[in-house]
Design an enzyme around this catalytic site. Structure first.
Site, short mmCIF file in Angstrom:
data_model
loop_
_atom_site.label_atom_id
_atom_site.label_comp_id
_atom_site.label_asym_id
_atom_site.label_seq_id
_atom_site.Cartn_x
_atom_site.Cartn_y
_atom_site.Cartn_z
N ASP A 341 0.93 -1.06 0.03
CA ASP A 341 0.05 -0.24 0.00
C ASP A 341 0.66 0.88 0.20
O ASP A 341 1.95 0.77 -0.29
CB ASP A 341 -1.08 -0.57 0.72
CG ASP A 341 -0.49 -0.04 2.40
OD1 ASP A 341 0.72 -0.30 2.28
OD2 ASP A 341 -0.92 0.15 3.01
N ASP A 619 -2.55 -2.02 6.28
CA ASP A 619 -2.21 -1.44 8.09
C ASP A 619 -3.61 -2.22 8.12
O ASP A 619 -4.40 -1.09 9.52
CB ASP A 619 -1.80 -0.76 7.89
CG ASP A 619 -2.25 0.90 7.32
OD1 ASP A 619 -3.35 0.27 6.27
OD2 ASP A 619 -2.30 2.00 6.14
N ASP A 623 -7.78 -5.31 5.08
CA ASP A 623 -6.17 -5.80 4.30
C ASP A 623 -6.48 -7.54 4.91
O ASP A 623 -5.31 -8.16 3.91
CB ASP A 623 -5.38 -5.07 4.69
CG ASP A 623 -5.01 -3.72 3.99
OD1 ASP A 623 -5.41 -3.48 2.43
OD2 ASP A 623 -4.56 -2.97 4.36
#
Length: 888
Positions: A341, A619, A623
């Site tokens: 990410d 995070d 996810d």
């Protein structure tokens, strides 16, 4: 229910509550006693065989001592066997205790997870273990609930209680009319260890630690090292191969010694096979064969792997990689793709308002009220400067207000909240209805992705055209800034405005845009280049716009001028691809922009279907599916508990450069294991062949049982410690990812094992022949040697042979250490552990030969013989150095 009256506990009340109700820590269940754990070490089949052989040996020794009148020296060999067994089991026991201690420390990390609480009328963050009964705790999407308690505020709050009840989505509310009568736990009650899936709330703690429902059913968490990685499979295959070969050689030894006994001239005189003498001889043959199996079977491999992993886990923490699952250390070394990410990993995650662009004559008070009330973030004023808690983007807005001298808490308290629609990744906006302190009427405030919010609006403040807004957005996004759009509407009634997860408003006014910057971390471009140079592909998965994501990709060096538009794909475009199309194109694109929660998991599965080894960073709670699906899940240090629970490694500092360090450790770890295998297999070849040759030559075994067990201790235990603790080498990052399907022994390793092992065998066999055909009392006699009739080996000759054998392996351990490094074996930077263990082996060998006596069937050697042996066997190392110099 309004919660403005809450002040939280004072420091004195916290101390009283902790003293009365205890700390918020779960007491682990009672463990097995150390004695029981030690006894378990004797369950190994090979140890059992040795115990039986040792017991039989004691029986024979008793017969020889009491029946045949021999001296007490006959007991030395069986005693030596049992001491060697105790050494092997004792060391395994010590290493296991050490590993348990390492894992226990890692398992305590969860107790330090930050929790937002209200104390002394101030919102602060404390470790989960410091939560006490009576604390006022804030909950947001993705949080793990730290204790049991009663809700005093709940906004569209949904909790995953599957860890306790099996129910993955429980609606929580403080309205008695909405309570679920069939729920396992009350609808206004939350439980430790469960997770917030949506919404936010506030609760007051009722129970902590062992008193919680989670505490009542708690089982001690263990690091998951049961995952069957390719390394495990390769080691199992190698172990099976070596075991079968060594068992075959052991059988040949017994048969060979029996055949040679039959052809012995004294065979008929001793009474043939049915005598006590032959029984003792057969038992000795079996013990030699069994001991050879112990030497040859790579029981040290599991320990070498465990030591390597445990060492790597401890050292990786210094590079900000907190390994939660042991197998992840090795798997990171095989990674071929990293899906990362953006925020916090590639960027600093220090959101700040770069530019606020509100249009027309929108009252400043309306702007300020909309920002203050339409937010789930808070500010912590306990430090030297305010710190944002919660969503960093919302926190940046509150910090912006605070910098302008506005107290967001006072603004929020003056405008009671009536209804709220929380932000979700699907909606991409949030909405709040309050009784405005500015107008005195209900006001709807909306905040979120500008294009989404603008699409809900009928009006634009200042009559700014939508084309102009689009140009502004593109300009911000081209600078890799995050943008938020704001809208408001004065309401006549709140009924039906927020309903079924939607906003039903027909007169929203678009106020303007705020651009929030999050600069790229200074070390990320170099870290990305390191991964790309190491043959690892990097893909960014982000919710940002394509323009913003592409600019970040350009800044970190992932996107180059030669990359066309096809390297960036949006979430909707990604979703439209069929599985077949996705597998064909998945290697082409580098960025998924405007990604949705399911996109990352689908990306991982598509890459895995193409035989890629995938590591994923994340995070957020959304996810978690991708983190679980990946070969290695990498959560961020400030990520949600849900993400951390689903991950294998936690990147403490959130930095992409730490991921590169994890890859380096994984690759180096695999090479350390290969070095140990190279070393041990060379020993196996030499030991098996020399004992087998001795059996068929009709000689006494040149290596006794206790001597071979000492060799086994050196080769398995000490060598495992020495080679497993070698530091990582940055040179591994210049190699391409290893083939996961390749056999662990490479062609160069096979060449070295067979050639060096065969050479050792030839040298030792030659020495054996010389010792049998001459009376050697000093190594210097080898220079002017005259061979005579065959005779038995003297104790001095056997001591020389044993010492030469050990020192050949000793010097070869240095060659194994230098294998694949491209460096000299004398490069000891960062290798103090290796040097220390080498010194222990050297001193141990001298000690055993000089003081071992009948216990190890040795006699002391002359000083010059030690010099001769050490100097002559060191040729092994010098030849290795010359070969490495030539290759370099």
């Amino acid at each position: 229910m309004q919660t403005n009256h809450l002040t939280g506990l004072t420091d004195a009340q916290v101390a009283q509550s902790r003293e009365k109700n205890g700390a918020n820590i779960l007491t682990p269940p009672k463990k097995d006693s150390l004695f029981k754990k030690f006894l378990e070490k004797f369950g190994d089949p090979l140890i059992i065989i040795l115990l039986v052989a040792g017991a039989l040996s004691i029986g024979i020794s008793c017969y020889e001592y009491f029946g045949l009148g021999k001296d007490a020296g006959v007991f030395f060999e069986p005693i030596g066997i049992f001491i060697a067994i105790l050494l092997a089991t004792g060391l395994a026991f010590i290493f296991e205790l050490k590993a348990d201690k390492e894992f226990s420390l890692l398992n305590q990390v969860n107790d330090d997870e930050p929790v937002r609480v209200l104390r002394n009328s101030t919102t602060i963050e404390i470790p989960k273990k410091d939560v006490v009964v009576g604390d006022v705790v804030y909950l947001s999407t993705g949080d793990e609930i730290p204790a049991d308690g009663t809700l005093v505020e709940a906004v569209t709050l949904t909790v995953d209680e599957s860890t306790l009840t099996g129910e993955p989505a429980c609606h929580k509310t403080i309205d008695p009319n909405d309570f679920d009568p069939d729920a396992t736990y009350k609808s206004n009650y939350v439980l430790r260890g469960t997770k917030v899936m949506e919404g936010h709330g506030i609760f007051i703690v009722d129970k902590v630690g062992d008193a919680t429902e989670n505490g009542k059913v708690f089982e001690e968490a263990q690091i998951d090292d049961s995952v069957k990685t390719p390394l495990n499979e390769q080691l199992d295959g190698l172990g099976d191969l070596i075991s079968k070969v060594s068992y075959a050689i052991a059988a040949l030894i017994v048969v060979g010694r029996c055949v040679m006994y039959y052809f012995d001239p004294h065979f008929a005189e001793t009474g043939g096979f049915f005598t006590v003498d032959f029984g003792a001889y057969l038992l000795q043959s079996i013990m030699i064969a069994v001991t050879l199996v112990v030497v040859a079977v790579p029981e040290g491999l599991p320990m070498a792997v465990t030591l390597s992993l445990a060492y790597s886990m401890r050292r990786m923490l210094k590079t900000n990689n907190l390994v939660r699952k042991m197998h992840a250390c090795e798997t990171m070394g095989a990674t071929t793709v990293i899906c990362t990410d953006k925020t916090g990993t590639l960027t600093q995650n220090q959101m700040q308002v770069a530019e606020a662009n509100f249009y027309g004559d929108t009252p400043q008070a309306i702007i300020e009220e909309g920002i203050a009330v339409n937010s789930t973030a808070t500010l912590d004023f306990s430090g030297s400067k305010p710190k944002a808690l919660g969503n960093p983007t919302e926190g940046a807005l509150l910090l912006w207000l605070n910098a302008a001298g506005k107290n967001y808490d006072e603004i929020k308290a003056a405008a009671p909240r009536l209804e709220e629609l929380p932000f979700t990744t699907e909606r991409k906006f949030m909405a709040t209805i309050v009784k405005s302190a500015v107008t005195g009427k209900p006001m709807l405030y909306v905040k979120g992705a500008p294009e989404i919010v603008l699409g809900l609006c009928k009006n634009v403040a200042g009559n700014v055209s939508r084309d102009e807004i689009a140009k502004q957005l593109l300009a911000y996004q081209n600078q890799a800034m995050r943008t938020l759009g704001f809208a408001y509407q004065e309401l006549a009634s709140v009924d039906g405005v927020i309903e079924n997860g939607k906003v039903n408003a027909d007169n929203l006014t678009f106020e303007g845009i705020v651009a929030i910057s999050d600069p790229v971390r200074a070390d990320v471009p170099a870290a990305v280049k390191e991964c790309l140079d190491a043959g690892i592909n990097v893909k960014i998965v982000t919710g940002d716009t394509p323009a913003t994501a592409r600019e970040i990709g350009r800044q970190i060096g992932l996107i180059t001028e030669s990359d066309g538009k096809e390297c960036v794909i949006t979430g909707p475009e990604f979703a439209e691809l069929s599985e077949g199309e996705l597998r064909k194109r998945v290697g082409d694109f580098k960025i998924i922009a405007r990604a949705r929660p399911t996109d990352k998991k689908r990306l991982v599965e598509a890459l895995q279907a193409n035989n890629q080894v995938v590591a994923v960073t994340g995070d957020g709670t959304n996810d978690a599916p991708a983190l679980k699906a990946a070969h290695v899940g990498l959560s961020m240090g400030d990520g949600t508990s849900v993400a951390k629970e689903a991950s294998d490694i936690t990147i403490v500092d959130n930095s992409f450069s730490s991921i590169g360090r994890a890859v380096m450790w994984g690759r180096s770890l695999f090479q350390n294991i290969q070095r140990f295998i190279l070393f041990q297999m060379t020993v196996n070849v030499a030991a098996c062949l020399i004992v087998l040759a001795g059996a068929f030559m009709g000689t006494e075994s040149p290596l006794t049982v206790t001597q071979m067990l000492w060799v086994n201790l050196i080769m398995d235990t000490f060598a495992a410690m020495a080679l497993a603790s070698l530091p990582p080498s940055e040179s591994v990052m210049r190699d391409k990812p290893r083939d996961r399907n390749a056999f662990i022994i490479s062609r160069s390793m096979w060449t070295s094992i067979i050639s060096v092992g065969g050479l050792f065998f030839a040298v030792l066999l030659g020495l054996l022949y010389i010792f049998e055909h001459s009376d050697i009392t000093s190594m210097s006699q080898l220079c002017g040697l005259q061979l005579g009739a065959r005779d038995s080996l003297t104790p001095y000759e056997l001591s020389l042979f044993f010492t030469i054998f050990v020192f050949l392996q000793f010097w070869n351990m240095f060659n194994a250490r230098a294998f694949m490094t491209g460096r000299s074996a004398f490069h000891f930077k960062g290798c103090r552990g290796f040097a220390m263990i080498a010194l222990i082996i050297l001193i141990g060998q001298v000690f055993i030969v000089e003081l071992g006596g009948e216990f190890f069937n040795v006699t002391p050697l002359k000083f010059m013989d030690w010099v001769w042996i050490i100097a002559s066997t060191s040729v092994v190392l010098w030849i290795g150095e010359l070969i490495r110099l030539f290759k370099k």
